[in-house]
Motif scaffolding. Structure first.
Motif, PDB file in Angstrom:
ATOM      1  N   ASP A 230       0.800  -1.232   0.000  1.00 51.09           N
ATOM      2  CA  ASP A 230       0.000   0.000   0.000  1.00 51.09           C
ATOM      3  C   ASP A 230       0.834   1.284   0.000  1.00 51.09           C
ATOM      4  O   ASP A 230       0.316   2.349  -0.311  1.00 51.09           O
ATOM      5  N   ASP A 231       2.134   1.192   0.321  1.00 49.04           N
ATOM      6  CA  ASP A 231       2.936   2.424   0.275  1.00 49.04           C
ATOM      7  C   ASP A 231       3.270   2.843  -1.159  1.00 49.04           C
ATOM      8  O   ASP A 231       3.942   3.851  -1.381  1.00 49.04           O
ATOM      9  N   ARG A 232       2.759   2.083  -2.116  1.00 50.02           N
ATOM     10  CA  ARG A 232       2.961   2.456  -3.519  1.00 50.02           C
ATOM     11  C   ARG A 232       1.880   3.403  -4.032  1.00 50.02           C
ATOM     12  O   ARG A 232       1.974   3.895  -5.159  1.00 50.02           O
ATOM     13  N   ILE A 233       0.849   3.620  -3.236  1.00 51.52           N
ATOM     14  CA  ILE A 233      -0.235   4.500  -3.708  1.00 51.52           C
ATOM     15  C   ILE A 233       0.234   5.949  -3.638  1.00 51.52           C
ATOM     16  O   ILE A 233       0.665   6.430  -2.591  1.00 51.52           O
TER      17      ILE A 233
ATOM     18  N   LEU B  13      -0.033   4.661  -9.058  1.00 50.85           N
ATOM     19  CA  LEU B  13       0.759   3.566  -8.500  1.00 50.85           C
ATOM     20  C   LEU B  13       2.239   3.786  -8.815  1.00 50.85           C
ATOM     21  O   LEU B  13       2.602   3.965  -9.975  1.00 50.85           O
ATOM     22  N   TYR B  14       3.081   3.762  -7.776  1.00 52.64           N
ATOM     23  CA  TYR B  14       4.525   3.918  -7.992  1.00 52.64           C
ATOM     24  C   TYR B  14       5.120   2.590  -8.437  1.00 52.64           C
ATOM     25  O   TYR B  14       5.086   1.611  -7.679  1.00 52.64           O
TER      26      TYR B  14
ATOM     27  N   ALA C  50      -9.030   3.372   1.005  1.00 51.97           N
ATOM     28  CA  ALA C  50      -8.892   2.069   1.684  1.00 51.97           C
ATOM     29  C   ALA C  50      -7.462   1.528   1.597  1.00 51.97           C
ATOM     30  O   ALA C  50      -7.173   0.458   2.130  1.00 51.97           O
ATOM     31  N   ARG C  51      -6.562   2.281   0.929  1.00 54.82           N
ATOM     32  CA  ARG C  51      -5.158   1.854   0.758  1.00 54.82           C
ATOM     33  C   ARG C  51      -5.076   0.451   0.158  1.00 54.82           C
ATOM     34  O   ARG C  51      -4.354  -0.413   0.667  1.00 54.82           O
TER      35      ARG C  51
ATOM     36  N   LYS D 136      12.181  10.775  -4.690  1.00 52.68           N
ATOM     37  CA  LYS D 136      12.808  10.604  -3.381  1.00 52.68           C
ATOM     38  C   LYS D 136      13.010   9.129  -3.044  1.00 52.68           C
ATOM     39  O   LYS D 136      13.894   8.761  -2.285  1.00 52.68           O
ATOM     40  N   ARG D 137      12.132   8.289  -3.587  1.00 50.47           N
ATOM     41  CA  ARG D 137      12.210   6.858  -3.275  1.00 50.47           C
ATOM     42  C   ARG D 137      13.351   6.160  -4.003  1.00 50.47           C
ATOM     43  O   ARG D 137      13.636   4.994  -3.725  1.00 50.47           O
TER      44      ARG D 137
END
Lengths: 277, 277
Positions: free
Chosen positions: A92-95, A101-102, A257-258, B188-189
């Motif tokens: 979820d830290d890609r949102i 989307l990263y 909702a991540r 940054k990532r």
């Protein structure tokens, strides 16, 4: 030369020149061996490659005899690659803000690109492309790897006309999802009339960019023989492009909702019914 | 498994994973062979690679034993590559208006990129980079190939900030030859604190762009451990960058006389005195 040494050299030469015809006469001279010994070794290499699903060798015997290593990838390896990518991309830290989307890091890993490139090479080799086209920027590494395995040059359409490209052909296109008019241009020297073009890109939403590339190729009197994207979005399901191959499909990014949901692309259904090497 | 089959598989695995530690235990299991047999085969492969100047294998024995294939390229092959590129680039139809040189086609050939990537990997492996950096667009394929042989990820600085990159760090720099202020930004990532960064680019005139990339890396508290360019220009001889490796040097483009002159870059003098594998 010992057989084991010769097998190392032949395997290395083939792996280092995928898709490229290598002359048996040249190899016999370089490795100071009889052509018949080289042929026996190539039979061993072909049998191993085929039984591992890693490709095959096409050989022609005779005076102009040569051998080509055609790269492939087993369905198992393709499936486990897609699983691995799915797991990595569903974190979820890609949102990003806006529900994007990263995935830049993933497309910057040579191991990942090699497998994606092999999947594209495997499915498109029968279309006999002689040039790979992408548009700057993020699709370039995928295009490089695919071109490498197909032994084709690749060309990059630019967002602006650059002095370093010489005379160029430009086209305007409407990006399908954002309805914005954009420009891309391609050096006149880069594609020959009648070329068989394989389009490769990282991401496809409505397909406006791919449609733009197709329009550009028509200006060169060349033809698009296939389109491959690393990831498509499930929506809109009605794309501007008729036929394409996707490795992954993004079905949901729920920012509040991540939650991210990714499925395998249509690659696997496209592979069904084709001859497996 | 027959030895010849195992040698094909081991050579293939090594060639397909340059720079990557491969476990002997894993290979022994996959190839249903004793570790001692695998070790014997690896000794054969290493000896062939070294005698051909194509690289070496680093092995560690013991429980956590592994092997890494480190790619190299003989001086002869590097020299003949530079000759071939020089001959291709000195054709007068490559002169573009303004005295620029068309070389996009060359940087779009996988065979060329593989050799350039090996040259960079060979000279920079001892600097132990853990990420390769370039700036869009034309240096990307070179960065991909170099990263592939060094088994590093690569990152691409963008000319504009893109939504798909998430939060980014931007920097302004002055392009040395044109004295124009430009911007580049990097997610940054993409680079961790303390990273060891190898800069790769296609072309360097005064070195303003490379200096800009170095400034950007400083913002990440990371360090530049090397810089490699495919082609530098002989003038200005006083670059904004202290240390770099060039494969080729463009000494003259005379638009009216239709003359181009190219020399080998400083790669060959840099290689002198280093240990050849």
């Amino acid at each position: 030369m010992r057989r084991s040494d010769r097998i190392v050299r032949l395997t290395r030469e083939l792996m280092d020149h995928p898709g490229e015809p290598l002359s048996l006469t040249d190899m016999a001279q370089r490795f100071i061996s009889a052509k018949s010994s080289i042929s026996e070794d190539l039979a061993i290499i072909r049998s191993v490659m085929e039984s591992d699903g890693e490709g095959t060798l096409h050989t022609h015997v005779g005076a102009t005899g040569g051998v080509i290593y055609q790269v492939s990838l087993s369905d198992d390896r393709a499936a486990s690659f897609v699983d691995e990518v799915k797991e990595s991309l569903e974190q979820d830290d890609r949102i990003l803000p806006g529900g994007y989307l990263y995935m830049t890091d993933l497309l910057g890993k040579p191991q990942m690109l090699r497998i994606a490139g092999k999947m594209f090479a495997r499915i498109f080799v029968e279309k006999e492309p002689n040039v790979v086209l992408t548009v700057e920027t993020k699709g370039i590494p995928l295009a490089v790897m695919t071109a490498q395995y197909l032994n084709c040059p690749f060309v990059v359409a630019r967002r602006d006309h650059k002095w370093s490209e010489g005379s160029s052909v430009s086209t305007n296109y409407v990006s399908g999802s954002e309805k914005r008019i954009q420009t891309m241009s391609l050096s006149k020297r880069s594609i020959h009339e009648g070329a068989r073009v394989l389009i490769i890109d990282d991401f496809m939403k409505a397909g406006g960019t791919v449609k733009g590339m197709t329009g550009l190729i028509n200006e060169f009197s060349a033809q698009v023989v296939g389109t491959g994207v690393f990831m498509e979005t499930a929506e809109p399901s009605d794309k501007l492009v008729d036929q394409y191959v996707s490795l992954l499909s993004l079905t949901e990014v729920d920012e509040s909702a991540r939650k991210i949901m990714i499925k395998p692309g249509n690659y696997f259904s496209m592979m069904e019914g084709t001859i497996h090497v």
